[in-house]
Design a protein around this motif. Structure first.
Motif, mmCIF file in Angstrom:
data_model
loop_
_atom_site.group_PDB
_atom_site.id
_atom_site.type_symbol
_atom_site.label_atom_id
_atom_site.label_comp_id
_atom_site.label_asym_id
_atom_site.label_seq_id
_atom_site.Cartn_x
_atom_site.Cartn_y
_atom_site.Cartn_z
ATOM 1 N N ASP A 125 37.087 10.544 27.514
ATOM 2 C CA ASP A 125 38.314 11.147 28.040
ATOM 3 C C ASP A 125 39.531 10.269 27.729
ATOM 4 O O ASP A 125 40.594 10.769 27.375
ATOM 5 C CB ASP A 125 38.209 11.385 29.543
ATOM 6 N N ASN A 182 39.824 8.167 25.222
ATOM 7 C CA ASN A 182 40.079 8.271 23.783
ATOM 8 C C ASN A 182 40.811 9.574 23.451
ATOM 9 O O ASN A 182 41.753 9.587 22.661
ATOM 10 C CB ASN A 182 38.784 8.169 22.988
ATOM 11 N N THR A 183 40.371 10.675 24.048
ATOM 12 C CA THR A 183 41.011 11.971 23.825
ATOM 13 C C THR A 183 42.455 11.947 24.329
ATOM 14 O O THR A 183 43.370 12.429 23.656
ATOM 15 C CB THR A 183 40.223 13.089 24.530
ATOM 16 N N LEU A 184 42.654 11.368 25.494
ATOM 17 C CA LEU A 184 43.995 11.272 26.063
ATOM 18 C C LEU A 184 44.901 10.440 25.157
ATOM 19 O O LEU A 184 46.055 10.815 24.909
ATOM 20 C CB LEU A 184 43.934 10.648 27.457
ATOM 21 N N ARG A 198 44.589 9.920 21.863
ATOM 22 C CA ARG A 198 44.879 10.685 20.642
ATOM 23 C C ARG A 198 45.894 11.786 20.914
ATOM 24 O O ARG A 198 46.821 12.009 20.134
ATOM 25 C CB ARG A 198 43.592 11.278 20.066
ATOM 26 N N SER A 199 45.749 12.480 22.027
ATOM 27 C CA SER A 199 46.683 13.557 22.372
ATOM 28 C C SER A 199 48.082 13.000 22.599
ATOM 29 O O SER A 199 49.078 13.618 22.202
ATOM 30 C CB SER A 199 46.220 14.291 23.627
ATOM 31 N N GLY A 200 48.180 11.838 23.238
ATOM 32 C CA GLY A 200 49.472 11.219 23.470
ATOM 33 C C GLY A 200 50.162 10.837 22.178
ATOM 34 O O GLY A 200 51.366 11.071 22.006
ATOM 35 N N GLN A 258 49.601 12.194 19.189
ATOM 36 C CA GLN A 258 49.961 13.432 18.501
ATOM 37 C C GLN A 258 51.228 14.030 19.105
ATOM 38 O O GLN A 258 52.098 14.533 18.382
ATOM 39 C CB GLN A 258 48.816 14.440 18.568
ATOM 40 N N THR A 259 51.353 13.955 20.424
ATOM 41 C CA THR A 259 52.537 14.480 21.091
ATOM 42 C C THR A 259 53.789 13.703 20.667
ATOM 43 O O THR A 259 54.822 14.304 20.375
ATOM 44 C CB THR A 259 52.377 14.403 22.629
#
Length: 65
Positions: A50, A52-54, A56-58, A60-61
């Motif tokens: 979770d 790691n996903t957070l 990466r999403s941050g 990308q944002t």
């Protein structure tokens, strides 16, 4: 043996410390070599995923903004 996280505890640090403690006990011979240690219900792996996903999403944002 079961290990539980207390309120306010860091699940990742707790799991890492328990694994290190088990390794140390095996190295000094407290836990015999023929005893197999099996981790079940290790929720820290889900928490790590979770994070790691957070992350990466941050990133990308930020790139999209």
């Amino acid at each position: 043996m079961q290990v539980f996280k207390t309120t306010g505890g860091n699940i990742i640090n707790i799991v890492d410390q328990v694994k290190a403690d088990i390794k140390q006990l095996q190295d000094i011979g407290v836990i015999p070599v023929n005893v197999e240690i099996v981790a079940t219900n290790d929720m820290s792996e889900f928490v790590r995923d979770d994070f790691n996903t957070l992350g990466r999403s941050g990133i990308q944002t930020l790139v999209l903004i």
